[in-house]
Motif scaffolding. Structure first.
Motif, mmCIF file in Angstrom:
data_model
loop_
_atom_site.group_PDB
_atom_site.id
_atom_site.type_symbol
_atom_site.label_atom_id
_atom_site.label_comp_id
_atom_site.label_asym_id
_atom_site.label_seq_id
_atom_site.Cartn_x
_atom_site.Cartn_y
_atom_site.Cartn_z
ATOM 1 N N LEU A 51 0.844 -1.185 0.000
ATOM 2 C CA LEU A 51 0.000 0.000 0.000
ATOM 3 C C LEU A 51 0.884 1.241 0.000
ATOM 4 O O LEU A 51 1.950 1.258 0.622
ATOM 5 C CB LEU A 51 -0.894 0.006 1.234
ATOM 6 N N PRO A 52 0.450 2.294 -0.662
ATOM 7 C CA PRO A 52 1.228 3.538 -0.657
ATOM 8 C C PRO A 52 1.323 4.114 0.759
ATOM 9 O O PRO A 52 0.392 3.992 1.559
ATOM 10 C CB PRO A 52 0.432 4.479 -1.564
ATOM 11 N N ILE A 178 -9.352 2.392 9.834
ATOM 12 C CA ILE A 178 -8.235 1.804 10.587
ATOM 13 C C ILE A 178 -8.261 0.274 10.456
ATOM 14 O O ILE A 178 -7.235 -0.359 10.202
ATOM 15 C CB ILE A 178 -8.268 2.259 12.062
ATOM 16 N N TYR A 179 -9.454 -0.304 10.608
ATOM 17 C CA TYR A 179 -9.593 -1.756 10.433
ATOM 18 C C TYR A 179 -9.150 -2.170 9.032
ATOM 19 O O TYR A 179 -8.382 -3.133 8.861
ATOM 20 C CB TYR A 179 -11.039 -2.194 10.682
ATOM 21 N N LEU A 180 -9.643 -1.490 8.008
ATOM 22 C CA LEU A 180 -9.319 -1.870 6.629
ATOM 23 C C LEU A 180 -7.835 -1.720 6.341
ATOM 24 O O LEU A 180 -7.246 -2.590 5.677
ATOM 25 C CB LEU A 180 -10.139 -1.028 5.644
ATOM 26 N N LEU A 181 -7.233 -0.665 6.832
ATOM 27 C CA LEU A 181 -5.804 -0.470 6.593
ATOM 28 C C LEU A 181 -4.979 -1.579 7.237
ATOM 29 O O LEU A 181 -4.071 -2.143 6.626
ATOM 30 C CB LEU A 181 -5.357 0.908 7.106
ATOM 31 N N ILE A 182 -5.300 -1.906 8.479
ATOM 32 C CA ILE A 182 -4.589 -2.989 9.160
ATOM 33 C C ILE A 182 -4.840 -4.305 8.441
ATOM 34 O O ILE A 182 -3.912 -5.092 8.195
ATOM 35 C CB ILE A 182 -4.996 -3.052 10.645
ATOM 36 N N PHE A 183 -6.088 -4.552 8.087
ATOM 37 C CA PHE A 183 -6.440 -5.780 7.378
ATOM 38 C C PHE A 183 -5.655 -5.892 6.080
ATOM 39 O O PHE A 183 -5.029 -6.940 5.800
ATOM 40 C CB PHE A 183 -7.945 -5.815 7.089
ATOM 41 N N LEU A 184 -5.682 -4.860 5.244
ATOM 42 C CA LEU A 184 -5.005 -4.915 3.941
ATOM 43 C C LEU A 184 -3.482 -4.971 4.080
ATOM 44 O O LEU A 184 -2.812 -5.489 3.196
ATOM 45 C CB LEU A 184 -5.433 -3.723 3.089
#
Length: 188
Positions: A51-52, A178-184
């Motif tokens: 991810l960037p 925050i959830y999606l960023l950690i997940f991805l």
């Protein structure tokens, strides 16, 4: 009479109830997408990607916006409308900055060959993060409406319900990001 009044105080406002139902639906939708992501990543043609860094910076921006919306709500409760409007406007600017940073991040991905139709892993990224972005844009529109009403000369009502609804929704999209960023970042 007193028992009826106590029971009425415990009742949730219909708009708050509706918002909670909507948030539950959104949670289920993203749970479905992230579950499908986990299943599909076991495919032979799955491509991992980084991810960037701007996605991480945008996270700081959306967290700051959650802080500013709390500040604006506190000023609303104190009926300090000038400060309330100021901090609500700051929240709006930070929300717009978040969306712009997400756009820049996707432009970087696109230039790096991570395009929507190139691979299923890329498609999942665009769908999941894009849907979150649409929810943030919906929140920005709601912020604009609340801010316009805050400047309205006609309305002198100190109804906390719209302010609480906006706060709840904004914190929700913050936590969801925050959830999606950690997940991805972790499930690749």
């Amino acid at each position: 009479m007193i028992a009826v009044m106590k029971q009425e105080k415990k009742r949730i406002h219909p708009h708050k109830f509706t918002l909670w139902i909507a948030l539950a639906s959104i949670v289920m939708m993203f749970a479905g997408f992230t579950s499908a992501y986990i299943v599909k990543r076991n495919l032979a043609n799955w491509i991992t990607f980084d991810l960037p860094k701007i996605f991480w910076y945008s996270t700081a921006v959306i967290i700051m916006s959650s802080i500013t919306i709390i500040i604006s709500r506190n000023y609303f409760r104190q009926r300090e409308m000038k400060q309330y409007r100021l901090w609500l406007a700051v929240t709006l600017v930070l929300g717009i900055a978040f969306v712009c940073m997400q756009y820049i991040g996707f432009a970087q991905l696109w230039r790096g060959g991570v395009t929507l139709t190139k691979n299923v892993s890329f498609s999942f990224l665009y769908i999941i993060v894009g849907l979150h972005g649409l929810h943030v844009i919906g929140g920005i529109i709601a912020l604009i409406i609340v801010l316009i009403k805050a400047y309205s000369v006609k309305v002198k009502n100190y109804n906390i319900v719209p302010v609480d609804l906006m706060n709840t929704y904004w914190h929700f999209v913050d936590l969801l990001w925050i959830y999606l960023l950690i997940f991805l970042s972790m499930i690749r």
